[in-house]
Scaffold this active site. Structure first.
Site, short mmCIF file in Angstrom:
data_model
loop_
_atom_site.label_atom_id
_atom_site.label_comp_id
_atom_site.label_asym_id
_atom_site.label_seq_id
_atom_site.Cartn_x
_atom_site.Cartn_y
_atom_site.Cartn_z
N GLN A 1 -4.85 10.70 -4.32
CA GLN A 1 -6.03 9.82 -4.22
C GLN A 1 -6.85 9.92 -5.50
O GLN A 1 -7.10 11.00 -6.02
CB GLN A 1 -6.91 10.25 -3.04
CG GLN A 1 -6.38 9.85 -1.68
CD GLN A 1 -7.35 10.20 -0.58
OE1 GLN A 1 -8.56 10.05 -0.74
NE2 GLN A 1 -6.85 10.70 0.53
N GLY A 2 -7.27 8.75 -6.00
CA GLY A 2 -8.08 8.73 -7.21
C GLY A 2 -7.27 8.65 -8.49
O GLY A 2 -7.83 8.37 -9.55
N SER B 1 -6.48 -9.10 1.83
CA SER B 1 -6.88 -7.72 2.05
C SER B 1 -7.69 -7.52 3.33
O SER B 1 -8.49 -8.37 3.71
CB SER B 1 -7.75 -7.24 0.87
OG SER B 1 -7.04 -7.35 -0.35
N HIS C 1 -10.18 -3.71 -5.91
CA HIS C 1 -9.76 -4.96 -6.56
C HIS C 1 -10.77 -5.41 -7.62
O HIS C 1 -10.38 -5.94 -8.67
CB HIS C 1 -9.58 -6.06 -5.51
CG HIS C 1 -8.35 -5.87 -4.66
ND1 HIS C 1 -7.08 -6.00 -5.16
CD2 HIS C 1 -8.22 -5.54 -3.35
CE1 HIS C 1 -6.20 -5.77 -4.19
NE2 HIS C 1 -6.86 -5.49 -3.09
#
EC number: 4.1.1.9
Length: 493
Positions: A299-300, A329, A423
């Protein structure tokens, strides 16, 4: 084979074997607790290498491989979440930066600047300061990465650390700092140059198809026929693997090839493609409808962003005429946010600042009760979607509330919604909000059935990303801005 970065070779991502451990945040009690804590302290003293003096930093031999292997073995034997959290907390608090050394080296740098010494002397002092700022546990992580399967172990360790933080089993600035250090190291080892783009088809190995199916976190795969559709005609599925472990998915992206920008997920995951043979003239848009990380410890790390960019290039090679790229989404958290607003207004003696008077009247006539209280109950389940009249009555207010949630609700100046933030960081435009776009149980309960399109105008993604990250400006379409204006006119928060 090319090197994979500092201390990493091809074999170091291979699986390590750990004892099976049942979940559960439980720590032993009484005498057992004291014995376990003493064992942890002894392990850390033995396994974490001391920081050599600056002058000896390149001459000190590496610790014996067995010391790092002992840490891996001990950690793998901890069955409970709380036990692993305790060990990680002790590592973060007791083996970080030597703050006394940092203060001493900082003072030295400041003194040399005031004395206006030559550049070489000042640069060496700054290098000493940088060296003092490296926490001791980084050395442990570095040497573990050299073990067979060591990097995979560190990915799993970070996943455990993130889970422990989420459960508040371990907290504090030292823990957050260790998480940041480990994330930085993983970002180097999993940078885009070391990642392979692989396409999944129905002829891919069964193990890969199984992993892709299990990894799908957005729209769960129901059966093998469902999986076959998702990798068949008018569909594409890609994943990143590390160059040392081809065929092992790290992050997965599903794409639908359509005639226009899809407004609901049912048309993608439930309906069969128009034909078994693709006709290129029927393909005008590529819709990114699911992206899933298979390793929570990553994650990240910017895997998803790189994956979308690589897939766009791949699709352009396959379909040179293709010019429309968009996501479809989910909007996780919208229902929870809305229920929070309704709950606060119910407590405030029926205050209504979300709906117009005419909307309240229509909703009350349909439900037979006060608007806020009734909607609070209805939106907590999925039953409300079975009433066509209620669905029609809620469309206008929920569309504008959702627009505000995506566009106006912020965390430190950026979009509160994590999917929107992802996004928008990539430079996409918040292009369209779609009503009843996901009528699955998950879609209704998490986002009232709403979904969003984030459109990628390829020539604008760079400037849009810079504007969002630097100035926190959200680029949105006229539809979204119109809904936001309606919210500002008709709702007050």
């Amino acid at each position: 084979m090319q090197g994979l970065g500092p201390g990493v070779t091809a074999r170091r991502l291979l699986p390590l074997r750990f004892p099976r451990r049942p979940p559960g945040p439980r720590l032993a009690s009484g005498q057992a607790t004291g014995a376990l804590e003493r064992a942890m302290d002894e392990l850390l003293r033995r396994a974490v290498p001391p920081t050599p003096a600056y002058e000896l930093r390149e001459k000190t031999p590496a610790p014996a491989e067995g010391q790092c292997a002992d840490f891996v073995s001990f950690y793998g034997g901890l069955a409970e979440t709380a036990e692993r959290a305790e060990l990680l907390g002790r590592l973060a608090r007791g083996f970080g930066v030597d703050h006394g050394q940092v203060a001493e080296q900082s003072a030295g740098v400041l003194q040399l600047r005031q004395q206006q010494r030559e550049a070489a002397v000042l640069l060496q002092a700054e290098d000493r300061l940088r060296y003092a700022l490296v926490p001791r546990y980084r050395g442990l992580f570095h040497h573990i990465s050299k073990l067979d399967g060591g990097v995979r172990f560190l990915v799993r360790l970070r996943a455990d650390l993130l889970e422990a933080q989420a459960l508040k089993l371990v907290e504090g600035p030292d823990v957050r700092e260790m998480n940041g250090v480990l994330k930085g190291m993983l970002s180097e080892w999993f940078s885009s140059g070391f990642l392979n783009l692989e396409r999944v088809t129905w002829h891919s190995p069964c193990e890969v198809l199984q992993k892709i199916s299990e990894a799908e976190a957005v729209h769960p795969v129901k059966n093998w026929m469902d999986m076959k559709r998702r990798v068949g005609p008018y569909r594409r599925c890609y994943f990143f693997s590390h160059c040392s472990t081809p065929g092992e998915p790290l992050v997965v992206l599903h794409v639908a090839l359509t005639g226009d920008i899809s407004s609901n997920i049912q048309a993608i995951v439930k309906e069969s493609p128009p034909s078994e043979t693709e006709e290129k003239n029927r393909i005008a848009a590529a819709i990114f409808y699911s992206i899933s990380l298979t390793q929570q410890g990553l994650q990240g790390v910017e895997l998803g962003t790189f994956l979308i960019k690589r897939v766009v290039k791949e699709l352009q090679r396959e379909f040179p005429h293709l010019g429309v790229f968009s996501s479809l989404s989910p909007i996780p958290g919208f229902t929870k946010w809305l229920l929070g607003l309704l709950n606060s207004q119910v407590k405030d003696h029926g205050r209504n600042e979300l709906f117009t008077d005419s909307e309240c009247k229509e909703i009350s006539e349909i439900t037979g009760g006060p608007t806020n209280e009734t909607l609070k109950l209805l939106l907590s389940s999925s039953e409300w979607v079975h009433s066509e009249t209620l669905v029609r009555a809620l469309q206008t207010p929920l569309m504008r509330l959702c627009a505000w949630y995506l566009y106006g609700e912020k965390h430190r100046g950026y979009a509160l919604n994590p999917v929107a933030n992802f996004h928008l960081q990539n430079g996409a435009v918040l292009w369209r909000i779609n009503w009843m776009a996901d009528v699955s149980l998950k879609g209704i309960t998490s986002s009232c059935g709403l979904m969003a399109n984030y459109r990628y105008f390829l020539e604008e993604t760079g400037p849009n990303s810079t504007s969002y990250l630097g100035s926190k400006n959200i680029k949105a379409s006229e539809q979204v801005l119109s809904l936001v204006a309606q919210f500002q006119k008709n709702s007050k928060l």
